[in-house]
Scaffold this motif. Structure first.
Motif, PDB file in Angstrom:
ATOM      1  N   PRO A  10      -4.184  -0.785  -7.448  1.00  0.00           N
ATOM      2  CA  PRO A  10      -5.521  -0.852  -6.847  1.00  0.00           C
ATOM      3  C   PRO A  10      -5.801  -2.182  -6.163  1.00  0.00           C
ATOM      4  N   LYS A  11      -5.125  -3.260  -6.594  1.00  0.00           N
ATOM      5  CA  LYS A  11      -5.373  -4.568  -5.980  1.00  0.00           C
ATOM      6  C   LYS A  11      -4.807  -4.634  -4.566  1.00  0.00           C
ATOM      7  N   LYS A  12      -3.654  -3.999  -4.372  1.00  0.00           N
ATOM      8  CA  LYS A  12      -3.017  -4.015  -3.060  1.00  0.00           C
ATOM      9  C   LYS A  12      -3.220  -2.720  -2.283  1.00  0.00           C
ATOM     10  N   SER A  13      -3.925  -1.729  -2.920  1.00  0.00           N
ATOM     11  CA  SER A  13      -4.140  -0.412  -2.304  1.00  0.00           C
ATOM     12  C   SER A  13      -2.814   0.188  -1.831  1.00  0.00           C
ATOM     13  N   THR A  14      -1.831   0.163  -2.743  1.00  0.00           N
ATOM     14  CA  THR A  14      -0.484   0.585  -2.379  1.00  0.00           C
ATOM     15  C   THR A  14       0.026   1.670  -3.321  1.00  0.00           C
ATOM     16  N   ILE A  15       0.572   2.713  -2.747  1.00  0.00           N
ATOM     17  CA  ILE A  15       1.290   3.745  -3.495  1.00  0.00           C
ATOM     18  C   ILE A  15       2.772   3.383  -3.486  1.00  0.00           C
ATOM     19  N   THR A  16       3.396   3.402  -4.662  1.00  0.00           N
ATOM     20  CA  THR A  16       4.839   3.176  -4.761  1.00  0.00           C
ATOM     21  C   THR A  16       5.503   4.419  -5.319  1.00  0.00           C
ATOM     22  N   LYS A  17       6.371   5.022  -4.522  1.00  0.00           N
ATOM     23  CA  LYS A  17       7.165   6.173  -4.965  1.00  0.00           C
ATOM     24  C   LYS A  17       8.551   5.666  -5.358  1.00  0.00           C
ATOM     25  N   TRP A  18       8.989   6.051  -6.566  1.00  0.00           N
ATOM     26  CA  TRP A  18      10.320   5.677  -7.030  1.00  0.00           C
ATOM     27  C   TRP A  18      11.243   6.869  -6.830  1.00  0.00           C
ATOM     28  N   ILE A  19      12.177   6.721  -5.900  1.00  0.00           N
ATOM     29  CA  ILE A  19      13.059   7.814  -5.496  1.00  0.00           C
ATOM     30  C   ILE A  19      14.409   7.662  -6.176  1.00  0.00           C
ATOM     31  N   LYS A  20      14.754   8.648  -6.979  1.00  0.00           N
ATOM     32  CA  LYS A  20      16.053   8.675  -7.662  1.00  0.00           C
ATOM     33  C   LYS A  20      17.088   9.253  -6.699  1.00  0.00           C
ATOM     34  N   ASP A  21      18.076   8.427  -6.356  1.00  0.00           N
ATOM     35  CA  ASP A  21      19.106   8.838  -5.398  1.00  0.00           C
ATOM     36  C   ASP A  21      20.467   8.555  -6.025  1.00  0.00           C
ATOM     37  N   GLY A  22      21.095   9.598  -6.571  1.00  0.00           N
ATOM     38  CA  GLY A  22      22.371   9.414  -7.253  1.00  0.00           C
ATOM     39  C   GLY A  22      22.178   8.598  -8.511  1.00  0.00           C
ATOM     40  N   GLY A  24      21.183   5.393  -8.440  1.00  0.00           N
ATOM     41  CA  GLY A  24      20.202   4.349  -8.188  1.00  0.00           C
ATOM     42  C   GLY A  24      18.792   4.885  -8.075  1.00  0.00           C
ATOM     43  N   CYS A  25      17.840   3.962  -8.035  1.00  0.00           N
ATOM     44  CA  CYS A  25      16.434   4.337  -7.888  1.00  0.00           C
ATOM     45  C   CYS A  25      15.745   3.262  -7.060  1.00  0.00           C
ATOM     46  N   LYS A  26      15.124   3.644  -5.955  1.00  0.00           N
ATOM     47  CA  LYS A  26      14.553   2.668  -5.035  1.00  0.00           C
ATOM     48  C   LYS A  26      13.066   2.935  -4.833  1.00  0.00           C
ATOM     49  N   PRO A  27      12.293   1.869  -4.609  1.00  0.00           N
ATOM     50  CA  PRO A  27      10.857   2.039  -4.355  1.00  0.00           C
ATOM     51  C   PRO A  27      10.570   2.267  -2.881  1.00  0.00           C
ATOM     52  N   VAL A  28       9.613   3.138  -2.604  1.00  0.00           N
ATOM     53  CA  VAL A  28       9.125   3.369  -1.235  1.00  0.00           C
ATOM     54  C   VAL A  28       7.616   3.191  -1.282  1.00  0.00           C
ATOM     55  N   ARG A  29       7.088   2.269  -0.464  1.00  0.00           N
ATOM     56  CA  ARG A  29       5.670   1.940  -0.558  1.00  0.00           C
ATOM     57  C   ARG A  29       4.924   2.312   0.719  1.00  0.00           C
ATOM     58  N   GLU A  30       3.647   2.602   0.537  1.00  0.00           N
ATOM     59  CA  GLU A  30       2.758   2.796   1.688  1.00  0.00           C
ATOM     60  C   GLU A  30       1.331   2.529   1.259  1.00  0.00           C
ATOM     61  N   VAL A  31       0.546   2.079   2.211  1.00  0.00           N
ATOM     62  CA  VAL A  31      -0.861   1.773   1.944  1.00  0.00           C
ATOM     63  C   VAL A  31      -1.633   3.079   1.778  1.00  0.00           C
ATOM     64  N   CYS A  32      -2.504   3.112   0.783  1.00  0.00           N
ATOM     65  CA  CYS A  32      -3.269   4.336   0.508  1.00  0.00           C
ATOM     66  C   CYS A  32      -4.647   3.949  -0.020  1.00  0.00           C
ATOM     67  N   HIS A  33      -5.683   4.492   0.599  1.00  0.00           N
ATOM     68  CA  HIS A  33      -7.055   4.239   0.155  1.00  0.00           C
ATOM     69  C   HIS A  33      -7.669   5.566  -0.297  1.00  0.00           C
ATOM     70  N   PRO A  34      -8.227   5.615  -1.502  1.00  0.00           N
ATOM     71  CA  PRO A  34      -8.829   6.868  -1.989  1.00  0.00           C
ATOM     72  C   PRO A  34     -10.098   7.223  -1.218  1.00  0.00           C
ATOM     73  N   LYS A  35     -10.458   8.509  -1.320  1.00  0.00           N
ATOM     74  CA  LYS A  35     -11.655   8.998  -0.623  1.00  0.00           C
ATOM     75  C   LYS A  35     -12.685   9.481  -1.642  1.00  0.00           C
ATOM     76  N   ILE A  36     -13.946   9.258  -1.320  1.00  0.00           N
ATOM     77  CA  ILE A  36     -15.040   9.850  -2.096  1.00  0.00           C
ATOM     78  C   ILE A  36     -15.916  10.631  -1.124  1.00  0.00           C
ATOM     79  N   ALA A  80     -15.986   9.023   2.584  1.00  0.00           N
ATOM     80  CA  ALA A  80     -15.810   7.573   2.729  1.00  0.00           C
ATOM     81  C   ALA A  80     -14.456   7.175   2.182  1.00  0.00           C
ATOM     82  N   THR A  81     -13.659   6.509   3.010  1.00  0.00           N
ATOM     83  CA  THR A  81     -12.381   5.955   2.570  1.00  0.00           C
ATOM     84  C   THR A  81     -12.640   4.539   2.078  1.00  0.00           C
ATOM     85  N   MET A  82     -12.174   4.229   0.827  1.00  0.00           N
ATOM     86  CA  MET A  82     -12.623   3.000   0.179  1.00  0.00           C
ATOM     87  C   MET A  82     -11.495   2.249  -0.507  1.00  0.00           C
ATOM     88  N   ASP A  83     -11.782   0.972  -0.809  1.00  0.00           N
ATOM     89  CA  ASP A  83     -10.940   0.214  -1.721  1.00  0.00           C
ATOM     90  C   ASP A  83     -11.237   0.725  -3.131  1.00  0.00           C
TER      91      ASP A  83
END
Length: 727
Positions: A10-22, A24-36, A80-83
């Motif tokens: 919530p501090k960085k408004s970031t979603i981190t997806k952990w993708i298991k590939d064989g 290994g496991c790598k993070p994939v991030r993107e900015v995401c703001h929740p909606k009300i 409303a898209t918010m922090d």
């Protein structure tokens, strides 16, 4: 590739997806703001939009068409898209202005997964989803795991956060023999090198994890058990009241990119890893979060998911009032399920028949949902609830049936596969068991006043249909010559032959599968000790396949000491050898002999402390007990040892002097017991007699009479005292 885990910062408004590939496991991030969403009845939408746009934390606003309740027509609402950190302050301010608020406390991770059509353990092909959320046959990644356990240095008493670490076991690797700081640093290093996908602990949330992080902080070490920096829980735990019991939920220690699963959690105990993966996929709840929730929360997630897909918003503070009823209407409606008092005593040739998922099937078959019961579009509907005569919608299928139908079908299929695919029977058993708990709780949540989509009239309708179905079954059984021995909610016990035919007829008549759960050589229904009436769920019996089935007595309770459990198991073991009522009667003297031997050992002081431990949940703190009892004495001992027990947590104790008014003498915490500990033989003997009475009371054996027999005050042949009326 698979979606192993997903989390939101919530501090960085970031979603981190952990993708298991064989491997290994790598993070994939993107900015995401929740909606009300905000409804503005009686207010100018554009003026309100301008106001909200100017508030701190608001990223953007727009007007969308959504439904604010099940069955309502779409209307214009403000989005409303918010922090994340500004949502509740903004919502409170808007609520004070009379606005309707929606989707306020929805988890941003769940919102993201729904918007993207993703779910935990989903399979990817490149960047595209290559999986179906409700698939029965799906691929699971090869997950590596390690088990973590920590041993404090204290060799006697209860370990506390102040005790240093003696050793850490990480699967087969033992870390010890160095100073504490080096042990902690080696743990981080071993986990980083092994890089497991799952870290299993036993009660890790309640002790191991907080203990490890606390000891690491004392040495200024930043312990990292996840694949990235760990985020510690804000609170250590909370007590809450549920279904008549005070429970305690410890703070959840979740890891970044690595699954921490506490094997003591209810979800894991009931479903294991296969059941958890299956449930995570269909509910869309990440596995670490799911493992710390109740089945009811999982059901709510399914309902919320379906509602959001339908364009229905989730109200922040639900305020659906119960329809006004007269005293007579309330008396008719608020009757609950049907219960037939059991006939106390011994019975031969008994069949137990049970409707499969009765209440969920009623909700599906009769379209019971908050928006369909007493709907305004079908006031003259011919589809009426028995007894209460509520109208049910004939135009639309409700939310609840659409959520439960795939769950019922999924469980039925898994149960079929248990028989047809023995190699994977254990896996399918775990999966169907997890679904069973979801279906069980789906009914209770319909009457829960804080449920997202609950409604008391739905609860009343379900129980009304249940009463009608059980009455119809009883009438059919009576016409076929069966004697009704007992009935409760969705289950009947009948005496006679040919129960399979009864099941076939009622399955066709009701549209709900009536199953023959078991046929008994003999079955004993036990009385309520206070009034002699049949106890609703206390019985034991032997099925035709030789399996002993026991319900409701001490050995089935988790708080019963092993010495009591061993006695009842031994007594029932003797009775289980009987093939009919006549043989059962002849086995009773042998059970008295079993009691006599256990009593001799107990009174001679030969029982070890581990066999005498009571374990029970406490409902209040040590200062809140008005009467001084065993629980209060144990709580004071825990407090003296530096352990503050929260309401809902469990405590363990041995009774050492039941009559003492001093907590140090009355009970002893097992961790403080040693070879010099002396238990209260008279009190445990009383419990022993009470446990034997639970089994033999229908045949005239009270505590007093059993005491006389054990102590030899009655010398005559035991058979003289047999009460044969119950045979």
């Amino acid at each position: 590739m698979f979606l192993l885990d997903i989390r939101y910062d919530p501090k960085k408004s970031t979603i981190t997806k952990w993708i298991k590939d064989g491997t290994g496991c790598k993070p994939v991030r993107e900015v995401c703001h929740p909606k009300i969403y905000v409804s503005s009845t009686g207010k100018d939408k554009h003026e309100l939009q301008h106001l909200i746009s100017s508030l701190p934390g608001v990223r953007g606003t727009c007007i969308e068409k959504k439904r604010t309740w099940l069955g309502s027509e779409p209307e214009e609402v403000l989005c409303a898209t918010m922090d994340a950190g500004s949502i509740h302050d903004t919502a409170s301010m808007l609520e004070a202005k009379g606005c309707g608020l929606y989707n306020i406390d929805l988890d941003p991770v769940r919102q993201y997964l729904l918007e993207c059509g993703l779910f935990p353990m989903a399979r990817f092909k490149g960047d595209s989803l290559d999986d179906h959320q409700y698939a029965l046959d799906y691929e699971v990644p090869e997950l590596t795991s390690m088990r973590l356990s920590v041993t404090p240095s204290r060799d006697k008493g209860i370990a506390t956060m102040d005790d240093t670490i003696l050793r850490i076991a990480l699967e087969d690797t033992i870390i010890e023999g160095e100073d504490e700081a080096q042990i902690i640093e080696r743990l981080s290093g071993e986990i980083a090198v092994s890089d497991p996908d799952i870290l299993f602990t036993d009660r890790g949330d309640s002790f191991d994890m907080p203990y490890l992080y606390h000891r690491a902080a004392l040495h200024g070490i930043e312990l990292q058990l996840g694949r990235e920096k760990d985020i510690l829980p804000d609170s250590c735990g909370r007590s809450y009241f549920s279904y008549g019991r005070m429970l305690y939920k410890p703070g959840g220690f979740t890891l970044a990119g690595r699954l921490h699963l506490d094997t003591s959690s209810f979800i894991f105990r009931e479903g294991g890893l296969p059941g958890m993966i299956d449930l995570a996929r269909i509910t869309g709840i990440p596995m670490q979060e799911l493992s710390r929730l109740s089945p009811g929360s999982a059901v709510t997630a399914l309902q919320v998911n379906q509602a959001l897909r339908d364009g229905v918003l989730v109200p922040w503070k639900r305020n659906l009032a119960e329809y006004w009823k007269t005293a007579l209407e309330l008396l008719i409606a608020d009757r609950g399920a049907l219960v037939i008092e059991p006939k106390v005593g011994l019975h031969e040739n008994v069949s137990e028949i049970d409707f499969a998922s009765l209440f969920p099937n009623i909700m599906v078959n009769h379209n019971i949902s908050p928006e369909t019961v007493l709907c305004s579009c079908c006031p003259d509907s011919s589809h009426r609830v028995p007894f209460v005569h509520y109208n049910i919608c004939q135009r639309h299928t409700g939310l609840i049936p659409r959520v439960l139908t795939p769950l019922i079908e999924r469980r039925v299929e898994y149960k079929k596969r248990i028989a047809t695919d023995p190699a994977r029977a254990e896996e399918y058993e775990m999966k169907q068991n997890m679904l069973k708990w979801l279906l069980v709780t789906s009914f209770g949540y319909m009457g829960f006043n804080k449920a997202r989509f609950g409604r008391i009239e739905c609860h009343e309708s379900i129980t009304a249909y249940g009463r009608e179905i059980l009455l119809l079954t009883m009438e059919m059984a009576d016409r076929m010559g069966f004697e009704i021995l007992h009935g409760i909610v969705d289950c009947l016990w009948v005496k006679g032959h040919g129960a399979e035919r009864l099941c076939e007829l009622m399955t066709r008549k009701t549209g709900i599968q009536l199953e023959l759960k078991g046929e008994f050589r003999w079955l004993v229904f036990l009385p309520n000790k206070s009034n002699g009436a049949g106890a609703l769920n206390r019985y034991y019996g032997v099925m035709n396949n030789g399996k002993l089935k026991v319900r409701g007595i001490e050995m089935r309770r988790s708080d019963t000491p092993r010495v009591i459990r061993d006695l009842q198991e031994a007594m029932l073991g003797k009775l289980a050898q009987a093939k009919n009522a006549s043989e059962f009667r002849m086995k009773i003297p042998e059970t008295i002999g079993v009691l006599r031997e256990h009593a001799r050992k107990l009174l001679a002081g030969e029982c070890i402390p581990a066999d005498l431990v009571f374990e029970t949940h406490v409902s209040r703190g040590s200062d809140d007990y008005k009467q001084f009892n065993n629980q209060a004495a144990a709580l004071r001992q825990y407090l003296h040892e530096g352990i503050k027990i929260q309401p809902g947590q469990s405590i363990r104790y041995i009774i050492t002097d039941h009559s003492s008014k001093r907590y140090q003498k009355r009970v002893k915490i097992p961790e403080l017991a040693d070879e010099t500990t002396v238990y209260d033989r008279a009190k445990y003997y009383e419990y022993l007699l009470r446990a034997a009475e639970s089994i033999l009371l229908p045949f005239g054996y009270t505590e007093r009479r059993l005491d006389e027999l054990v102590k030899g005050k009655v010398q005559e042949n035991l058979c003289k005292y047999m009460v044969t009326d119950n045979f």
